[in-house]
Design a protein around this motif. Structure first.
Motif, PDB file in Angstrom:
ATOM      1  N   GLN A  70      70.687  39.566  -4.407  1.00  0.00           N
ATOM      2  CA  GLN A  70      69.684  39.021  -3.501  1.00  0.00           C
ATOM      3  C   GLN A  70      70.391  38.207  -2.408  1.00  0.00           C
ATOM      4  O   GLN A  70      71.087  37.238  -2.703  1.00  0.00           O
ATOM      5  CB  GLN A  70      68.687  38.146  -4.265  1.00  0.00           C
ATOM      6  N   LEU A  71      70.195  38.642  -1.170  1.00  0.00           N
ATOM      7  CA  LEU A  71      70.785  37.956  -0.020  1.00  0.00           C
ATOM      8  C   LEU A  71      69.681  37.394   0.873  1.00  0.00           C
ATOM      9  O   LEU A  71      68.635  38.015   1.013  1.00  0.00           O
ATOM     10  CB  LEU A  71      71.650  38.928   0.793  1.00  0.00           C
ATOM     11  N   PRO A  72      69.909  36.229   1.489  1.00  0.00           N
ATOM     12  CA  PRO A  72      71.141  35.444   1.428  1.00  0.00           C
ATOM     13  C   PRO A  72      71.257  34.658   0.124  1.00  0.00           C
ATOM     14  O   PRO A  72      70.255  34.277  -0.471  1.00  0.00           O
ATOM     15  CB  PRO A  72      70.999  34.494   2.617  1.00  0.00           C
ATOM     16  N   THR A  73      72.499  34.411  -0.303  1.00  0.00           N
ATOM     17  CA  THR A  73      72.719  33.581  -1.478  1.00  0.00           C
ATOM     18  C   THR A  73      72.626  32.103  -1.131  1.00  0.00           C
ATOM     19  O   THR A  73      72.550  31.259  -2.025  1.00  0.00           O
ATOM     20  CB  THR A  73      74.109  33.842  -2.076  1.00  0.00           C
ATOM     21  N   LEU A  74      72.687  31.782   0.162  1.00  0.00           N
ATOM     22  CA  LEU A  74      72.763  30.413   0.698  1.00  0.00           C
ATOM     23  C   LEU A  74      74.128  29.767   0.429  1.00  0.00           C
ATOM     24  O   LEU A  74      74.313  28.581   0.686  1.00  0.00           O
ATOM     25  CB  LEU A  74      71.641  29.528   0.145  1.00  0.00           C
ATOM     26  N   LEU A  75      75.062  30.577  -0.081  1.00  0.00           N
ATOM     27  CA  LEU A  75      76.412  30.080  -0.337  1.00  0.00           C
ATOM     28  C   LEU A  75      77.384  30.452   0.774  1.00  0.00           C
ATOM     29  O   LEU A  75      78.557  30.105   0.712  1.00  0.00           O
ATOM     30  CB  LEU A  75      76.909  30.623  -1.679  1.00  0.00           C
ATOM     31  N   GLY A  76      76.894  31.192   1.779  1.00  0.00           N
ATOM     32  CA  GLY A  76      77.709  31.473   2.947  1.00  0.00           C
ATOM     33  C   GLY A  76      78.383  32.830   2.923  1.00  0.00           C
ATOM     34  O   GLY A  76      78.495  33.489   1.884  1.00  0.00           O
ATOM     35  N   GLY A  77      78.832  33.244   4.115  1.00  0.00           N
ATOM     36  CA  GLY A  77      79.418  34.565   4.285  1.00  0.00           C
ATOM     37  C   GLY A  77      80.693  34.770   3.491  1.00  0.00           C
ATOM     38  O   GLY A  77      80.943  35.869   2.972  1.00  0.00           O
ATOM     39  N   GLU A  80      79.665  35.507  -0.090  1.00  0.00           N
ATOM     40  CA  GLU A  80      78.978  36.796  -0.222  1.00  0.00           C
ATOM     41  C   GLU A  80      79.929  37.965  -0.034  1.00  0.00           C
ATOM     42  O   GLU A  80      79.853  38.970  -0.762  1.00  0.00           O
ATOM     43  CB  GLU A  80      77.820  36.850   0.779  1.00  0.00           C
ATOM     44  N   GLN A  81      80.833  37.863   0.928  1.00  0.00           N
ATOM     45  CA  GLN A  81      81.811  38.926   1.159  1.00  0.00           C
ATOM     46  C   GLN A  81      82.687  39.120  -0.070  1.00  0.00           C
ATOM     47  O   GLN A  81      82.923  40.250  -0.518  1.00  0.00           O
ATOM     48  CB  GLN A  81      82.677  38.577   2.372  1.00  0.00           C
ATOM     49  N   LEU A  84      80.629  40.707  -3.009  1.00  0.00           N
ATOM     50  CA  LEU A  84      80.408  42.148  -2.819  1.00  0.00           C
ATOM     51  C   LEU A  84      81.709  42.932  -2.987  1.00  0.00           C
ATOM     52  O   LEU A  84      81.687  44.082  -3.451  1.00  0.00           O
ATOM     53  CB  LEU A  84      79.797  42.416  -1.446  1.00  0.00           C
ATOM     54  N   ASP A  85      82.847  42.336  -2.635  1.00  0.00           N
ATOM     55  CA  ASP A  85      84.140  42.988  -2.853  1.00  0.00           C
ATOM     56  C   ASP A  85      84.359  43.243  -4.346  1.00  0.00           C
ATOM     57  O   ASP A  85      84.844  44.314  -4.746  1.00  0.00           O
ATOM     58  CB  ASP A  85      85.281  42.131  -2.318  1.00  0.00           C
ATOM     59  N   LYS A  86      84.022  42.257  -5.167  1.00  0.00           N
ATOM     60  CA  LYS A  86      84.208  42.419  -6.610  1.00  0.00           C
ATOM     61  C   LYS A  86      83.275  43.493  -7.174  1.00  0.00           C
ATOM     62  O   LYS A  86      83.682  44.299  -8.025  1.00  0.00           O
ATOM     63  CB  LYS A  86      83.978  41.083  -7.325  1.00  0.00           C
ATOM     64  N   ILE A  87      82.039  43.511  -6.702  1.00  0.00           N
ATOM     65  CA  ILE A  87      81.106  44.534  -7.171  1.00  0.00           C
ATOM     66  C   ILE A  87      81.569  45.920  -6.724  1.00  0.00           C
ATOM     67  O   ILE A  87      81.409  46.906  -7.448  1.00  0.00           O
ATOM     68  CB  ILE A  87      79.690  44.222  -6.655  1.00  0.00           C
ATOM     69  N   LYS A 112      75.375  37.161  16.600  1.00  0.00           N
ATOM     70  CA  LYS A 112      76.613  37.217  15.815  1.00  0.00           C
ATOM     71  C   LYS A 112      76.298  37.163  14.326  1.00  0.00           C
ATOM     72  O   LYS A 112      76.837  37.963  13.532  1.00  0.00           O
ATOM     73  CB  LYS A 112      77.531  36.058  16.204  1.00  0.00           C
ATOM     74  N   GLU A 113      75.399  36.251  13.930  1.00  0.00           N
ATOM     75  CA  GLU A 113      75.024  36.144  12.524  1.00  0.00           C
ATOM     76  C   GLU A 113      74.261  37.381  12.074  1.00  0.00           C
ATOM     77  O   GLU A 113      74.436  37.851  10.940  1.00  0.00           O
ATOM     78  CB  GLU A 113      74.182  34.886  12.303  1.00  0.00           C
ATOM     79  N   LEU A 114      73.422  37.915  12.944  1.00  0.00           N
ATOM     80  CA  LEU A 114      72.678  39.135  12.633  1.00  0.00           C
ATOM     81  C   LEU A 114      73.644  40.287  12.353  1.00  0.00           C
ATOM     82  O   LEU A 114      73.493  41.020  11.366  1.00  0.00           O
ATOM     83  CB  LEU A 114      71.747  39.487  13.792  1.00  0.00           C
ATOM     84  N   ALA A 115      74.647  40.445  13.198  1.00  0.00           N
ATOM     85  CA  ALA A 115      75.625  41.519  13.016  1.00  0.00           C
ATOM     86  C   ALA A 115      76.396  41.343  11.711  1.00  0.00           C
ATOM     87  O   ALA A 115      76.673  42.325  11.003  1.00  0.00           O
ATOM     88  CB  ALA A 115      76.586  41.554  14.203  1.00  0.00           C
ATOM     89  N   GLN A 116      76.742  40.106  11.373  1.00  0.00           N
ATOM     90  CA  GLN A 116      77.473  39.839  10.139  1.00  0.00           C
ATOM     91  C   GLN A 116      76.629  40.177   8.913  1.00  0.00           C
ATOM     92  O   GLN A 116      77.136  40.758   7.935  1.00  0.00           O
ATOM     93  CB  GLN A 116      77.913  38.372  10.098  1.00  0.00           C
ATOM     94  N   GLU A 117      75.345  39.823   8.965  1.00  0.00           N
ATOM     95  CA  GLU A 117      74.463  40.115   7.834  1.00  0.00           C
ATOM     96  C   GLU A 117      74.270  41.620   7.662  1.00  0.00           C
ATOM     97  O   GLU A 117      74.308  42.141   6.544  1.00  0.00           O
ATOM     98  CB  GLU A 117      73.113  39.418   8.015  1.00  0.00           C
TER      99      GLU A 117
END
Length: 304
Positions: A70-77, A80-81, A84-87, A112-117
């Motif tokens: 579930q995103l956003p985790t509120l823990l930051g990019g 989250e990156q 997702l790498d581990k998964i 910029k944030e939209l593109a990152q998400e």
């Protein structure tokens, strides 16, 4: 093989996490297992500490298991990156699949944030989004995921039996300022708001426009069984008109005029339709259906 779903813990009253709790509840009822992410200052972790922390969270996940993040985790990019790498390691080495469930859309005013998400979303095998309109918006900004599941309403699951609401020529809202603008009735937001709205009778006013996503207050309104008046610009206009449970109008003046002139016969028909829809909301039907559709889509990918 099992399926897991994440939820961030540790921020009481956060509306995004309230949505995640709704989806988690529906998932657990279908045998999906929880993965708890705890809110903390991620920047205090070194890369090694962050990796070890996330290894612990995923320690029960085996190759072949699927994960709903579930995103956003509120823990930051950064968090989250890395997560997702581990998964991705599971997915690359087995039949495991990743579902990303979008709890809140990125702000289009922050490109910029939209593109990152969207870059994160594009890592999903299946993407669960709040609405058809949200999916269209994300595709227009670079989303490439082919399998989308649509939620439509964040349920207000509650055990409550409601009769037909009273015919009153009034607009009822959870927003005090809005009630003043349309000379309507204000119902105080609370845990009993579903019942309180229903008891007030009349039309529930949902305003301003929610173009792509609803929230917890909207779910309470839709669970009340009252016919609904919404903005034409809201994605809910599609649902309200499709279900024959209210009216989509261009402005508040039209909303007030409609509430004052509607006939009792027309009201009762709208109320009957709204009652059927609200029962589905109160049963958790939308979140439950979205989870089952996401799992079915994953299984189609895995087993053809």
């Amino acid at each position: 093989m099992a399926t897991y779903i994440t939820q961030t813990q540790g921020l009481i009253g956060n509306p995004i996490l309230q949505k995640q709790a709704r989806l988690l509840q529906a998932a657990r009822q279908q045998g999906i297992l929880p993965l708890s992410l705890y809110y903390y200052p991620v920047e205090t972790d070194s890369a090694g500490e962050l990796s070890a922390r996330q290894d612990g969270i995923l320690s029960g996940v085996s190759f072949g298991d699927d994960v709903i993040v579930q995103l956003p985790t509120l823990l930051g990019g950064k968090y989250e990156q890395a997560f997702l790498d581990k998964i991705a390691n599971f997915c690359q080495a087995s039949t495991s699949k990743l579902v990303i469930a979008v709890s809140a859309l990125p702000d289009p005013a922050k490109p910029k944030e939209l593109a990152q998400e969207i870059q994160l979303y594009n890592r999903a095998d299946v993407l669960l989004v709040p609405s058809v309109e949200a999916g269209t918006f994300l595709r227009e900004h670079g989303l490439r995921v082919s399998r989308l599941v649509y939620l439509d309403v964040w349920d207000r699951k509650v055990v409550l039996s409601l009769d037909s609401p009273a015919f009153n020529r009034q607009l009822v809202t959870l927003d005090a300022a809005l009630a003043d603008q349309v000379a309507g009735k204000w119902v105080r937001p609370s845990t009993t708001a579903v019942y309180d709205l229903h008891t007030a009778g009349g039309f529930a006013l949902l305003w301003p426009a929610a173009k792509y996503d609803s929230g917890i207050p909207e779910a309470q309104v839709l669970a009340s069984g009252l016919p609904v008046v919404v903005s034409q610009e809201s994605y809910l206009a599609r649902i309200v008109e499709r279900e024959g449970m209210g009216l989509a109008v261009p402005d508040l003046a039209t909303a007030a005029a409609y509430g004052a002139m509607v006939t009792e016969e027309d009201y009762q028909q709208l109320a009957a339709n709204a009652g059927r829809f609200s029962a589905f909301v109160r049963s958790g039907g939308f979140t439950s259906h979205a989870i089952s559709q996401a799992v079915a889509s994953v299984n189609q990918l895995k087993w053809g």
